[in-house]
Write a protein that holds these residues in place. Structure first.
Motif, mmCIF file in Angstrom:
data_model
loop_
_atom_site.group_PDB
_atom_site.id
_atom_site.type_symbol
_atom_site.label_atom_id
_atom_site.label_comp_id
_atom_site.label_asym_id
_atom_site.label_seq_id
_atom_site.Cartn_x
_atom_site.Cartn_y
_atom_site.Cartn_z
ATOM 1 N N ALA A 145 1.038 -0.597 0.015
ATOM 2 C CA ALA A 145 -0.044 0.049 0.105
ATOM 3 C C ALA A 145 0.769 1.445 0.031
ATOM 4 C CB ALA A 145 -0.547 0.114 1.092
ATOM 5 N N PRO A 146 0.224 2.381 -0.595
ATOM 6 C CA PRO A 146 1.226 3.690 -0.956
ATOM 7 C C PRO A 146 1.687 3.829 0.822
ATOM 8 C CG PRO A 146 -0.943 3.806 -1.458
ATOM 9 C CD PRO A 146 -1.010 2.745 -0.852
ATOM 10 N N THR A 147 2.993 4.226 0.845
ATOM 11 C CA THR A 147 3.444 4.749 2.174
ATOM 12 C C THR A 147 3.772 6.116 2.445
ATOM 13 O OG1 THR A 147 4.025 2.258 2.821
ATOM 14 C CG2 THR A 147 4.861 4.311 3.977
ATOM 15 N N ALA A 148 3.150 6.666 2.680
ATOM 16 C CA ALA A 148 3.983 8.170 2.835
ATOM 17 C C ALA A 148 4.825 8.073 3.191
ATOM 18 C CB ALA A 148 2.715 9.003 4.066
ATOM 19 N N TYR A 149 6.325 8.049 1.997
ATOM 20 C CA TYR A 149 7.233 7.887 2.837
ATOM 21 C C TYR A 149 7.570 10.193 2.692
ATOM 22 C CZ TYR A 149 8.262 3.763 1.205
ATOM 23 O OH TYR A 149 7.978 2.109 1.425
ATOM 24 N N GLU A 150 9.348 9.855 3.517
ATOM 25 C CA GLU A 150 9.207 11.869 3.647
ATOM 26 C C GLU A 150 10.330 11.984 2.824
ATOM 27 O OE1 GLU A 150 8.530 13.689 6.975
ATOM 28 O OE2 GLU A 150 6.427 12.758 7.533
ATOM 29 N N VAL A 151 10.601 13.147 2.502
ATOM 30 C CA VAL A 151 11.877 13.271 1.230
ATOM 31 C C VAL A 151 12.967 14.061 1.778
ATOM 32 C CG1 VAL A 151 13.317 14.014 -0.579
ATOM 33 C CG2 VAL A 151 11.123 12.911 -0.653
ATOM 34 N N VAL A 152 13.988 13.758 2.270
ATOM 35 C CA VAL A 152 15.514 14.836 2.783
ATOM 36 C C VAL A 152 16.057 15.080 1.697
ATOM 37 C CG1 VAL A 152 17.157 14.381 4.094
ATOM 38 C CG2 VAL A 152 15.470 13.093 4.414
ATOM 39 N N SER A 153 16.115 15.969 1.260
ATOM 40 C CA SER A 153 17.178 16.527 0.235
ATOM 41 C C SER A 153 18.449 16.759 1.086
ATOM 42 C CB SER A 153 15.999 17.526 -0.413
ATOM 43 O OG SER A 153 15.177 17.857 -0.888
ATOM 44 N N VAL A 154 19.356 16.727 0.063
ATOM 45 C CA VAL A 154 20.735 16.809 0.742
ATOM 46 C C VAL A 154 21.915 17.324 -0.859
ATOM 47 C CG1 VAL A 154 23.193 15.887 0.987
ATOM 48 C CG2 VAL A 154 20.993 15.225 1.620
ATOM 49 N N VAL A 155 22.397 18.555 -1.005
ATOM 50 C CA VAL A 155 22.798 19.172 -2.069
ATOM 51 C C VAL A 155 24.691 17.812 -2.066
ATOM 52 C CG1 VAL A 155 24.065 20.794 -2.548
ATOM 53 C CG2 VAL A 155 22.878 21.322 -1.349
ATOM 54 N N VAL A 156 24.511 17.632 -3.307
ATOM 55 C CA VAL A 156 25.844 16.856 -4.011
ATOM 56 C C VAL A 156 26.725 17.312 -4.813
ATOM 57 C CG1 VAL A 156 25.753 13.993 -4.803
ATOM 58 C CG2 VAL A 156 24.461 15.331 -3.911
ATOM 59 N N PRO A 157 28.025 17.500 -4.763
ATOM 60 C CA PRO A 157 28.473 18.374 -5.596
ATOM 61 C C PRO A 157 29.105 17.359 -6.836
ATOM 62 C CG PRO A 157 29.539 17.871 -3.462
ATOM 63 C CD PRO A 157 28.644 16.849 -3.219
ATOM 64 N N ASP A 158 28.642 18.211 -7.837
ATOM 65 C CA ASP A 158 28.881 17.106 -9.497
ATOM 66 C C ASP A 158 30.381 16.726 -9.606
ATOM 67 O OD1 ASP A 158 28.416 16.254 -11.776
ATOM 68 O OD2 ASP A 158 28.397 18.316 -12.617
ATOM 69 N N GLU A 159 30.418 15.791 -9.173
ATOM 70 C CA GLU A 159 32.361 14.852 -9.141
ATOM 71 C C GLU A 159 31.987 13.892 -8.407
ATOM 72 O OE1 GLU A 159 33.875 17.588 -5.876
ATOM 73 O OE2 GLU A 159 34.023 15.983 -4.113
ATOM 74 N N PRO A 160 32.280 12.714 -9.140
ATOM 75 C CA PRO A 160 32.551 11.714 -9.199
ATOM 76 C C PRO A 160 32.673 11.265 -7.083
ATOM 77 C CG PRO A 160 34.593 12.131 -10.524
ATOM 78 C CD PRO A 160 33.637 13.216 -10.273
ATOM 79 N N GLY A 161 31.958 10.172 -7.047
ATOM 80 C CA GLY A 161 32.654 9.623 -5.884
ATOM 81 C C GLY A 161 31.181 10.413 -5.233
ATOM 82 N N ALA A 162 31.087 12.067 -5.048
ATOM 83 C CA ALA A 162 30.510 12.193 -4.114
ATOM 84 C C ALA A 162 28.767 11.627 -3.824
ATOM 85 C CB ALA A 162 30.183 13.570 -4.583
ATOM 86 N N LEU A 163 28.349 11.066 -4.550
ATOM 87 C CA LEU A 163 27.332 10.667 -4.806
ATOM 88 C C LEU A 163 27.596 9.488 -4.068
ATOM 89 C CD1 LEU A 163 23.336 10.993 -4.849
ATOM 90 C CD2 LEU A 163 23.744 9.883 -6.647
ATOM 91 N N ALA A 164 27.778 8.252 -3.931
ATOM 92 C CA ALA A 164 28.948 7.296 -3.459
ATOM 93 C C ALA A 164 28.990 7.854 -1.922
ATOM 94 C CB ALA A 164 29.393 6.912 -4.238
ATOM 95 N N ARG A 165 29.278 9.033 -1.755
ATOM 96 C CA ARG A 165 30.161 9.050 -0.159
ATOM 97 C C ARG A 165 28.580 9.005 0.780
ATOM 98 N NH1 ARG A 165 31.713 13.899 1.230
ATOM 99 N NH2 ARG A 165 31.815 14.549 -0.808
ATOM 100 N N LEU A 166 28.041 10.261 0.028
ATOM 101 C CA LEU A 166 26.103 10.613 1.004
ATOM 102 C C LEU A 166 25.791 8.923 0.576
ATOM 103 C CD1 LEU A 166 24.245 11.776 1.141
ATOM 104 C CD2 LEU A 166 23.526 12.118 -0.929
ATOM 105 N N LEU A 167 25.831 8.393 0.195
ATOM 106 C CA LEU A 167 25.401 7.279 0.655
ATOM 107 C C LEU A 167 25.742 6.249 1.251
ATOM 108 C CD1 LEU A 167 23.313 6.898 -2.982
ATOM 109 C CD2 LEU A 167 22.489 7.676 -1.027
ATOM 110 N N GLY A 168 27.219 6.106 1.343
ATOM 111 C CA GLY A 168 27.334 5.200 2.299
ATOM 112 C C GLY A 168 26.922 5.889 3.623
ATOM 113 N N ASP A 169 27.397 7.517 3.785
ATOM 114 C CA ASP A 169 27.241 7.604 5.141
ATOM 115 C C ASP A 169 25.449 7.529 5.606
ATOM 116 O OD1 ASP A 169 29.280 8.878 4.876
ATOM 117 O OD2 ASP A 169 28.744 11.342 4.367
ATOM 118 N N VAL A 170 24.409 7.336 4.443
ATOM 119 C CA VAL A 170 22.792 6.690 4.949
ATOM 120 C C VAL A 170 22.993 5.533 5.453
ATOM 121 C CG1 VAL A 170 20.871 6.283 3.896
ATOM 122 C CG2 VAL A 170 21.900 8.288 3.095
#
Lengths: 360, 360
Positions: free
Chosen positions: A287-312
């Motif tokens: 059933a649809p769950t009301a997920y909530e969104v956390v918005s995070v600024v990610v620098p446009d460089e290799p590895g930045a998103l990975a680092r963020l998701l690693g921290d998550v």
């Protein structure tokens, strides 16, 4: 005894099914009007190439294009009088009607529609896991034998699909609303961009990108799908037309007259959209769950998103969905991370502590 | 000398602008009909609360709801005879017309539209970087002074936006096609889901989710926006209606008659959608680039996606976009990683080497 499945049509779906069933210990024989396609499918381990000496199959799965599916099903019913026969076309009522009208032994026919596909077609695009975790709609009709239905169910489960059983008209009405009309709407909105000045399309944002993403789909395949489901698609398109007319009427009233009632009409359409949107199930078919969104600024460089998701991940928080947003001229992106509501505050404070720019 | 900016309206846009300008050394004074909102904005460092003793501003930015923007602009022009006045409403022609008709000194008026927003509204949702990297459309009219135009340009650049200059009618026509009609289309498609049986919405896939994402938007705000741009939205909605009618006509021909010409009509709409879709600019406002997608299976567990993106980053490959797909009942997700074509093969082989399941 090993079940022998004949797959007729060595395109994306047929070849993927052959690979998956072979992997599960089924015996698969293949045929296709194109000798190259069928040999490619064999080389991809989708099964053996059928010839005049191949013995009769227990089950036949017709994976031909939608506009010839019924004819190939009828031929198969006549050719193998002991076999259960199915097809995988994404419209079901028109195929069923043609099969019933043919006079063939329709008791052995059960339709099906694996809800799986790709932007690419052909045997070369096949993959063993195409059906894994996808819905596979099994579509019996009044005289389908229980044995035929359970045979299809067994095949769908073997390739990792979730089985849903519904009658043909119900299936066609459902896909008209959740798939075929959304495709038309995306194409129609995108078509309105064709003649815009360059400066105007330059104002495109993420909303437009989402609405029109599937407008890039293959017109040849979609013409067949829409034509095959013409009646059900028309019913939903009439609802669309009525709403489009109501909106235009409201805009007329605002531009040319005193606008009485116009705002109520516009607001009504937007609110109906809120209600319809809320019915779309979430991840995993739940059933649809009301997920909530956390918005995070990610620098446009290799590895930045990975680092963020690693921290998550290190925070022990499960990411339910992820959307990456880039606006016009942005040198950075914004990652919108969907999590269950209880994880919002822990995630925000942990990411802020680690130096991420977290938006409110 | 420090430029003094009066911001009228302490909602999402006004408060975000105040925070950003204060951070860049501007003096900002704030007013709002709601004393709570204006004090909250002050506490968020958006500027000082204006009162009877505050001296006259150099620039006034009206960040009021679209349906009162023109009236507030006219009041500001009369109240501060030396100030440049602008507004940030997302429709521009109707505001301009009302300002010109008022008899106020319109030479000091320049419209603007920062292409920034959020699903949430109000001062509490404000953020300093709301305008960073976004387009800010500056909308002069025939008698706007060059000084007024450069004043607005300076503000937009100060908060990190990209400045685009276009006349009001051109702006309104552009946003009708790239924003307002896509919103209506998403709402109308979603509205068609309201009365579907549960089993039917259960067949929803990623295509439907994308097309209808913005159908969750706020009806109150969008009613104002649509009403404010009624004429331009109507023009595009008429194009939509003509295409909807053409599709219904083709489906009629298929259901009720011999279908002559029907497939050509359907295919034409789908092809027009392909062409319109190809005009949408890519990331960073650049010309559309044909990124290619590498699809990788991601187990549904904390940290898995991070590990994948870490491997992408370590391979020195820049991820251009990312889409995470979950189908009905899937226990795993598929990450669709967009990269430039030259990076496809290196990425595929590196990920396969590291044990990821990479789809063809």
């Amino acid at each position: 005894m090993t079940t022998h499945v004949r797959i007729v049509g060595a395109g994306l779906i047929g070849t993927s099914l052959g690979i998956a069933l072979t992997g599960k210990g089924f015996r698969v024989s293949l045929e296709d009007p194109s000798p190259t396609a069928v040999r490619l499918a064999r080389d991809l381990r989708a099964g053996e190439v059928a010839d005049g000496h191949t013995n009769a199959p227990d089950v036949v799965v017709v994976a031909a294009p939608p506009d010839v599916a019924a004819e190939v099903v009828v031929t198969a019913l006549d050719r193998w009088p002991g076999a259960v026969v199915s097809d995988v076309a994404s419209v079901k009522e028109s195929v069923l009607r043609a099969v019933l009208a043919s006079g063939a032994d329709a008791n052995r026919y059960v339709g099906s529609h694996p809800m799986a596909g790709r932007e690419r077609s052909g045997a070369a695009a096949a993959r063993a896991d195409l059906f894994e975790g996808r819905a596979w709609v099994v579509v019996p009709h009044e005289s389908s034998t229980p044995a035929a239905v359970s045979c299809l169910r067994e095949i769908a489960l073997a390739v990792g699909s979730l089985v849903l059983v519904m009658p043909a008209h119900e299936h066609d009405e459902a896909v008209a609303a959740v798939s075929h009309v959304p495709q038309l709407a995306a194409s129609i909105v995108a078509a309105c961009l064709r003649d815009l000045p360059e400066s105007a399309v330059g104002l495109a944002g993420p909303g437009l990108r989402d609405v029109t993403r599937i407008a890039a789909s293959d017109p040849r395949l979609w013409t067949q799908i829409l034509a095959g489901n013409a009646s059900a698609v028309r019913d939903v398109m009439r609802l669309v037309r009525d709403q489009v007319q109501a909106v235009i009427g409201a805009l007329d009233a605002l531009v040319d007259a005193d606008g009485v009632g116009a705002l109520g009409t516009l607001s009504g359409v937007l609110e109906a959209g809120n209600l319809g949107h809320a019915r779309i199930p979430g991840k995993h078919g739940a059933a649809p769950t009301a997920y909530e969104v956390v918005s995070v600024v990610v620098p446009d460089e290799p590895g930045a998103l990975a680092r963020l998701l690693g921290d998550v991940g290190n925070a022990g928080i499960n990411l339910e969905d992820l959307h990456l947003e880039h606006g016009l001229g942005q040198a950075v992106g914004v990652a919108e991370i969907s999590v269950v509501p209880a994880s919002v505050e822990p995630l925000r404070s942990e990411l802020a502590r680690l130096g991420w720019r977290v938006h409110d």
